[in-house]
Design an enzyme around this catalytic site. Structure first.
Site, PDB file in Angstrom:
ATOM      1  N   ALA A  65       0.913  -1.244  -0.087  1.00 12.58           N
ATOM      2  CA  ALA A  65       0.112   0.111  -0.007  1.00 12.58           C
ATOM      3  C   ALA A  65       0.895   1.467  -0.170  1.00 12.58           C
ATOM      4  CB  ALA A  65      -0.921  -0.034   1.239  1.00 12.58           C
ATOM      5  N   GLY A 109       0.582  -4.972   0.896  1.00 15.71           N
ATOM      6  CA  GLY A 109      -0.615  -5.041   0.211  1.00 15.71           C
ATOM      7  C   GLY A 109      -0.348  -5.692  -1.132  1.00 15.71           C
ATOM      8  N   GLU A 112      -0.418  -9.241  -0.499  1.00 21.21           N
ATOM      9  CA  GLU A 112      -1.879  -9.566  -0.219  1.00 21.21           C
ATOM     10  C   GLU A 112      -2.801  -9.451  -1.614  1.00 21.21           C
ATOM     11  OE1 GLU A 112      -1.925  -6.509   2.722  1.00 21.21           O
ATOM     12  OE2 GLU A 112      -2.598  -7.851   4.202  1.00 21.21           O
ATOM     13  N   GLU A 132       5.033  -5.170   6.862  1.00 21.09           N
ATOM     14  CA  GLU A 132       4.199  -4.345   7.849  1.00 21.09           C
ATOM     15  C   GLU A 132       5.022  -3.996   9.209  1.00 21.09           C
ATOM     16  OE1 GLU A 132       3.038  -6.413   5.962  1.00 21.09           O
ATOM     17  OE2 GLU A 132       1.404  -5.588   4.863  1.00 21.09           O
TER      18      GLU A 132
HETATM   19  N1  DAK Z   1       4.777   3.115  -0.797  1.00 18.56           N
HETATM   20  C1  DAK Z   1       4.936   4.526  -1.223  1.00 18.56           C
HETATM   21  N2  DAK Z   1       5.985   4.665  -2.170  1.00 18.56           N
HETATM   22  C2  DAK Z   1       6.709   3.487  -2.269  1.00 18.56           C
HETATM   23  C3  DAK Z   1       6.612   2.280  -1.436  1.00 18.56           C
HETATM   24  C4  DAK Z   1       5.277   2.136  -0.787  1.00 18.56           C
HETATM   25  N3  DAK Z   1       4.821   0.863  -0.439  1.00 18.56           N
HETATM   26  N4  DAK Z   1       7.439   1.314  -1.897  1.00 18.56           N
HETATM   27  C5  DAK Z   1       8.267   1.905  -2.578  1.00 18.56           C
HETATM   28  N5  DAK Z   1       7.945   3.227  -2.944  1.00 18.56           N
HETATM   29  C6  DAK Z   1       8.718   4.368  -3.477  1.00 18.56           C
HETATM   30  C7  DAK Z   1      10.019   4.691  -2.884  1.00 18.56           C
HETATM   31  O1  DAK Z   1       9.631   5.673  -1.754  1.00 18.56           O
HETATM   32  C8  DAK Z   1      10.628   5.511  -4.124  1.00 18.56           C
HETATM   33  O2  DAK Z   1      10.412   6.708  -4.153  1.00 18.56           O
HETATM   34  P1  DAK Z   1      10.971   8.085  -4.250  1.00 18.56           P
HETATM   35  O3  DAK Z   1      11.633   8.173  -3.033  1.00 18.56           O
HETATM   36  O4  DAK Z   1      12.081   7.631  -5.502  1.00 18.56           O
HETATM   37  O5  DAK Z   1      10.121   9.296  -4.544  1.00 18.56           O
HETATM   38  C9  DAK Z   1      10.605   4.574  -5.108  1.00 18.56           C
HETATM   39  O6  DAK Z   1       9.269   3.701  -4.940  1.00 18.56           O
HETATM   40  C10 DAK Z   1      11.650   3.401  -5.297  1.00 18.56           C
HETATM   41  O7  DAK Z   1      11.761   2.630  -4.073  1.00 18.56           O
HETATM   42  P2  DAK Z   1      13.168   2.575  -3.528  1.00 18.56           P
HETATM   43  O8  DAK Z   1      14.094   3.788  -3.819  1.00 18.56           O
HETATM   44  O9  DAK Z   1      13.023   2.210  -1.961  1.00 18.56           O
HETATM   45  O10 DAK Z   1      13.705   1.416  -4.135  1.00 18.56           O
HETATM   46  P3  DAK Z   1      14.649  -0.035  -3.709  1.00 18.56           P
HETATM   47  O11 DAK Z   1      14.661  -0.592  -4.943  1.00 18.56           O
HETATM   48  O12 DAK Z   1      15.771   0.658  -2.914  1.00 18.56           O
HETATM   49  O13 DAK Z   1      13.724  -0.718  -2.563  1.00 18.56           O
HETATM   50  C11 DAK Z   1      11.811  -1.611  -1.696  1.00 18.56           C
HETATM   51  C12 DAK Z   1      12.734  -1.370  -2.934  1.00 18.56           C
HETATM   52  C13 DAK Z   1      10.529  -2.455  -2.136  1.00 18.56           C
HETATM   53  C14 DAK Z   1      12.770  -2.897  -1.011  1.00 18.56           C
HETATM   54  C15 DAK Z   1      11.438  -0.455  -0.766  1.00 18.56           C
HETATM   55  O14 DAK Z   1      11.140   0.690  -1.782  1.00 18.56           O
HETATM   56  C16 DAK Z   1      10.536  -0.914   0.124  1.00 18.56           C
HETATM   57  O15 DAK Z   1      11.003  -1.266   1.414  1.00 18.56           O
HETATM   58  N6  DAK Z   1       9.096  -0.327  -0.037  1.00 18.56           N
HETATM   59  C17 DAK Z   1       8.352  -0.410   1.008  1.00 18.56           C
HETATM   60  C18 DAK Z   1       7.945  -1.822   1.255  1.00 18.56           C
HETATM   61  C19 DAK Z   1       6.734  -2.002   2.448  1.00 18.56           C
HETATM   62  O16 DAK Z   1       6.930  -1.720   3.494  1.00 18.56           O
HETATM   63  N7  DAK Z   1       5.633  -2.505   1.828  1.00 18.56           N
HETATM   64  C20 DAK Z   1       4.431  -2.675   2.837  1.00 18.56           C
HETATM   65  C21 DAK Z   1       3.623  -1.000   2.928  1.00 18.56           C
HETATM   66  S1  DAK Z   1       2.385  -1.299   4.126  1.00 18.56           S
HETATM   67  C22 DAK Z   1      -5.415  -2.301   3.811  1.00 18.56           C
HETATM   68  C23 DAK Z   1      -5.089  -2.852   2.685  1.00 18.56           C
HETATM   69  C24 DAK Z   1      -3.661  -3.143   2.551  1.00 18.56           C
HETATM   70  C25 DAK Z   1      -2.568  -2.637   3.554  1.00 18.56           C
HETATM   71  C26 DAK Z   1      -3.165  -2.341   4.833  1.00 18.56           C
HETATM   72  C27 DAK Z   1      -4.664  -2.218   4.741  1.00 18.56           C
HETATM   73  N8  DAK Z   1      -6.737  -2.308   4.059  1.00 18.56           N
HETATM   74  C28 DAK Z   1      -7.615  -2.901   3.056  1.00 18.56           C
HETATM   75  C29 DAK Z   1      -7.248  -1.762   5.416  1.00 18.56           C
HETATM   76  C30 DAK Z   1      -1.299  -2.495   3.102  1.00 18.56           C
HETATM   77  C31 DAK Z   1      -0.287  -1.981   3.835  1.00 18.56           C
HETATM   78  C32 DAK Z   1       1.225  -2.012   3.242  1.00 18.56           C
HETATM   79  O17 DAK Z   1       1.272  -2.608   2.033  1.00 18.56           O
END
Ligand code: DAK
Length: 258
Positions: A65, A109, A112, A132
């Site tokens: 997400a 997400g 998921e 998360e």
């Molecule tokens: N959200 C927003 N931007 C994201 C992102 C994300 N999840 N993942 C990556 N980006 C963006 C980065 O901020 C970056 O943008 P800029 O800084 O260039 O503007 C760009 O994508 C490239 O990312 P990185 O520079 O970080 O790229 P790397 O190759 O170094 O790293 C990575 C890739 C995937 C390991 C890293 O980006 C990362 O750790 N991303 C976050 C992964 C994460 O924590 N995902 C879980 C998010 S929480 C619900 C439904 C769904 C959910 C909850 C509730 N309901 C229906 C109630 C879900 C929650 C989640 O998914």
């Protein structure tokens, strides 16, 4: 129709949805989720579509997400607006077979969404995870519930508590994905599978999907009873008559999807 966050195309009898926010690694914001829902509605309404594929880019299926969209929300914000709940489970009520083709990151997400599909195939570079916990929260779109059903309790706990990533080989070994392909062959191979499914009788494929999914929502005895009723009902279709006649006459069936 043109979308801002996804690409949509029809390949024969297969509908393909490609998540397309490359700058954010396909992070799932509200607009993207709404686009996916709209495209699914259109594919479901189209009698010429027998199977659907959801995919992303070679670098990311979806990195979760959109953290930037949700970071500053308060408890009351997310509770009162029932934060991003609407639309998220659209894939789970899709009646046609739907395959997730995952290359690169399928995190949070993203993982998921892949698990909401009927099954997952992936590229050799795929990485699955529920990170998360690293953000101070927990999975919110079924991760704590579907992941144990895919991979068992031990590995699901490991993934949700450590937030670590699982690679394609591990995902294959634990049953998270049904097949792994070389990264540059992912779509070609996925489309072959989807074509195969789309060539079956559409209503029968829908019934088979419904029956398998029932296994995850009921007891064994109830599930088997449900299967029996659906099996019996296939004998009321033209396609069961055609399928069995074609076998006996040693020819390919010509399904009418009725
Ligand atoms: N959200 C927003 N931007 C994201 C992102 C994300 N999840 N993942 C990556 N980006 C963006 C980065 O901020 C970056 O943008 P800029 O800084 O260039 O503007 C760009 O994508 C490239 O990312 P990185 O520079 O970080 O790229 P790397 O190759 O170094 O790293 C990575 C890739 C995937 C390991 C890293 O980006 C990362 O750790 N991303 C976050 C992964 C994460 O924590 N995902 C879980 C998010 S929480 C619900 C439904 C769904 C959910 C909850 C509730 N309901 C229906 C109630 C879900 C929650 C989640 O998914």
């Amino acid at each position: 129709m043109a979308y801002d966050n996804i690409l949509v195309e029809t390949r024969g009898r297969v509908g393909v949805i490609t998540l397309n926010r490359p700058k954010a690694l396909n992070a799932l914001n509200a607009a993207l989720v709404a686009d996916v829902g709209h495209a699914l509605d259109a594919f479901e309404a189209n009698d010429d579509i027998g199977a659907i594929v959801v995919t992303g880019s070679e670098k990311a299926f979806a990195a979760g997400a959109d953290i930037k969209e949700m970071a500053s929300k308060s408890h009351m914000d997310v509770y009162l607006e029932d934060f991003i709940t609407r639309g998220w489970e659209r894939i789970t009520v899709c009646r046609k077979p739907i395959i997730a083709a995952v290359a690169g990151f399928a995190l949070g997400g993203g993982c998921e969404v892949a698990m909401m599909c009927d099954f997952i195939v992936c590229a050799e570079n795929a990485k699955f995870g529920q990170p998360e916990i690293n953000l101070g929260t927990i999975p919110g779109a079924g991760g704590t519930q579907r992941l144990p059903r895919f991979v068992g309790k031990s590995k699901a706990m490991d993934m949700c508590l450590t937030g670590r990533q699982m690679d394609a080989q591990e995902a294959f070994q634990c049953g998270m994905v049904s097949r792994v392909f070389p990264t540059d062959k992912l779509m070609e191979e996925t489309l072959k599978i989807a074509d195969q499914i789309a060539a079956k009788s559409r209503p029968i494929a829908m019934m088979a999907k419904e029956a398998v999914n029932r296994a995850f929502e009921t007891t064994l005895a109830e599930g088997v009873r449900f299967e029996r009723r659906v099996f019996h009902s296939t004998f009321g279709t033209q396609d069961q008559k055609e399928g069995m006649a074609a076998f006996i006459e040693k020819r390919q069936p010509q399904f009418k999807h009725r």
